[in-house]
Write a protein that holds these residues in place. Structure first.
Motif, PDB file in Angstrom:
ATOM      1  N   LEU A   1       0.817  -1.217   0.000  1.00 11.18           N
ATOM      2  CA  LEU A   1       0.000   0.000   0.000  1.00 11.18           C
ATOM      3  C   LEU A   1       0.852   1.269   0.000  1.00 11.18           C
TER       4      LEU A   1
ATOM      5  N   ARG B   1      -6.924   0.491  -4.216  1.00 11.16           N
ATOM      6  CA  ARG B   1      -6.416  -0.513  -3.267  1.00 11.16           C
ATOM      7  C   ARG B   1      -6.338   0.044  -1.853  1.00 11.16           C
ATOM      8  N   ARG B   2      -6.239   1.356  -1.740  1.00 12.16           N
ATOM      9  CA  ARG B   2      -6.163   1.948  -0.387  1.00 12.16           C
ATOM     10  C   ARG B   2      -7.449   1.732   0.388  1.00 12.16           C
TER      11      ARG B   2
ATOM     12  N   ASP C   1      -8.750  -1.187   0.665  1.00 11.69           N
ATOM     13  CA  ASP C   1      -8.738  -2.587   1.144  1.00 11.69           C
ATOM     14  C   ASP C   1      -9.109  -2.628   2.624  1.00 11.69           C
TER      15      ASP C   1
ATOM     16  N   CYS D   1     -14.380  -3.549  -8.085  1.00  8.53           N
ATOM     17  CA  CYS D   1     -13.647  -4.690  -7.491  1.00  8.53           C
ATOM     18  C   CYS D   1     -12.993  -5.513  -8.601  1.00  8.53           C
TER      19      CYS D   1
ATOM     20  N   VAL E   1      -9.951  -3.628 -10.016  1.00  8.14           N
ATOM     21  CA  VAL E   1      -8.765  -3.752  -9.155  1.00  8.14           C
ATOM     22  C   VAL E   1      -8.156  -5.151  -9.320  1.00  8.14           C
TER      23      VAL E   1
ATOM     24  N   GLN F   1      -4.416  -6.309 -10.424  1.00  7.23           N
ATOM     25  CA  GLN F   1      -3.580  -7.157  -9.570  1.00  7.23           C
ATOM     26  C   GLN F   1      -3.174  -8.459 -10.272  1.00  7.23           C
TER      27      GLN F   1
ATOM     28  N   TYR G   1       2.334  -6.339 -12.047  1.00 11.00           N
ATOM     29  CA  TYR G   1       1.854  -6.010 -10.695  1.00 11.00           C
ATOM     30  C   TYR G   1       2.366  -7.066  -9.715  1.00 11.00           C
TER      31      TYR G   1
END
Ligand code: GTB
Length: 216
Positions: free
Chosen positions: A18, A172-173, A175, A187, A190, A194, A199
Motif C-alpha cells: 500500500l 487498493r487503499r 482494502d 472490485c 482492481v 492485480q 503487478y
C-alpha cells in the motif's frame, strides 16, 4: 542506466503493497525497466541527506543519473514517458491517460486518505463517530461516478495505461474498509490490475522486503 528508488525499510502496511513505492515498482515492471531499491528508516527519511532528494522527508524517490524525482505521480509519469507500454501513442489518448492519473491522485485519493487517517488524527475527539459517515459519503460520491464511467469496460480508456495503474493503486487503499465492495465493477477492475504479471512482480518484490525484515 538503472534507476534507484527508495522504499520503507519497515513498511507499516506489513508487506501489503500500500505504500507509494508500489506504484513506481509496478510502472517499472510494466515497462521492463530493472531498478535498484534503497531502503530507508523513518529516522533516515527525515535527515538532510534524504530531504535533499525528497524535501518532505518521504518515500518514494527516484534517482537516475543526474535526475532526482519525488512524488509518485511524477515518477510514474516520467517512467511512462520514457518507455513504451504505459501511455498510448495517439496524442489525444495519451492526454486522457495522463488525465486519469491526475483524477486518481487529485480527485479520488484525497477523500480515501482523509478517511484512512481520521482514526489516528481525530480518533479521540467527540465528533469522531459522527464524522466517519460524512467522510465515507465523500468516497462514495467519487466511487459512484467512477463506477458509472468504467461501466463494463476493462480499463478506463481503451487499453491499460498509467491512468489505470494509478487508479488501481488508489482504489487498493480502500482494502479492508468495506467500501469498494458496493461496486462490483470496481472490485473486478482492481482484481484485473492485480492479475497483471508486472503487478505481481512488483508486489512480490516489496513483500520480500517485509519478509526479510520480519525474519531478521
Ligand atoms: N504525494 C507523495 C507521493 O505520492 O509520493 C506522498 C508520499 C508519501 O505519502 N509517502 C509516505 C511516507 O513517506 C509513504 S506512502 N510517509 C512517511 C512520512 O511522511 O513520515 C503512504 C503510506 C504509508 C503507509 C501505508 N500503510 O501502512 O498502509 C500506506 C501508505
Amino acid at each position: 542506466m538503472i534507476p534507484t528508488i527508495t522504499a520503507f525499510e519497515r513498511s507499516p502496511d506489513r508487506g501489503q503493497g500500500l505504500a507509494r513505492d508500489m506504484r513506481v515498482r509496478w510502472a517499472l515492471e510494466e515497462v521492463g525497466q530493472p531498478y535498484d531499491i534503497r531502503l530507508v528508516s523513518f529516522r533516515a527519511m527525515k535527515e538532510a541527506a534524504h530531504r535533499a532528494l525528497q524535501p518532505f522527508g518521504q518515500i518514494p524517490t527516484y534517482e537516475e543519473g543526474d535526475l532526482v524525482l519525488f512524488e509518485s505521480g511524477a515518477i510514474v509519469l516520467h517512467v511512462a514517458q520514457r518507455h513504451a507500454g504505459l501511455l498510448p501513442e495517439d496524442a489525444n489518448a495519451r492526454a486522457r491517460a495522463i488525465m486519469w492519473m491526475f483524477a486518481a491522485l487529485n480527485t479520488v485519493e484525497p477523500p480515501i486518505v482523509e478517511r484512512e487517517q481520521v482514526p489516528f488524527s481525530e480518533g479521540d475527539r467527540l465528533w469522531y463517530r459522527d464524522r466517519l459517515p460524512l467522510l465515507e459519503d465523500r468516497i462514495h460520491a467519487r466511487l459512484d461516478a467512477l463506477s458509472a464511467r468504467l461501466g463494463a469496460a476493462d480499463w478506463l480508456d481503451g487499453t491499460f495505461s498509467a491512468g489505470d495503474l494509478m487508479m488501481v493503486m488508489v482504489l487498493r487503499r480502500l482494502d479492508g474498509m468495506g467500501i469498494r465492495e458496493r461496486y462490483p465493477n470496481l472490485c473486478a477492475y482492481v482484481a484485473r490490475g492485480q492479475a497483471r504479471p508486472a503487478y505481481k512482480r512488483a508486489f512480490d518484490a516489496q513483500r520480500a522486503v517485509f519478509l526479510a525484515a520480519s525474519s531478521g
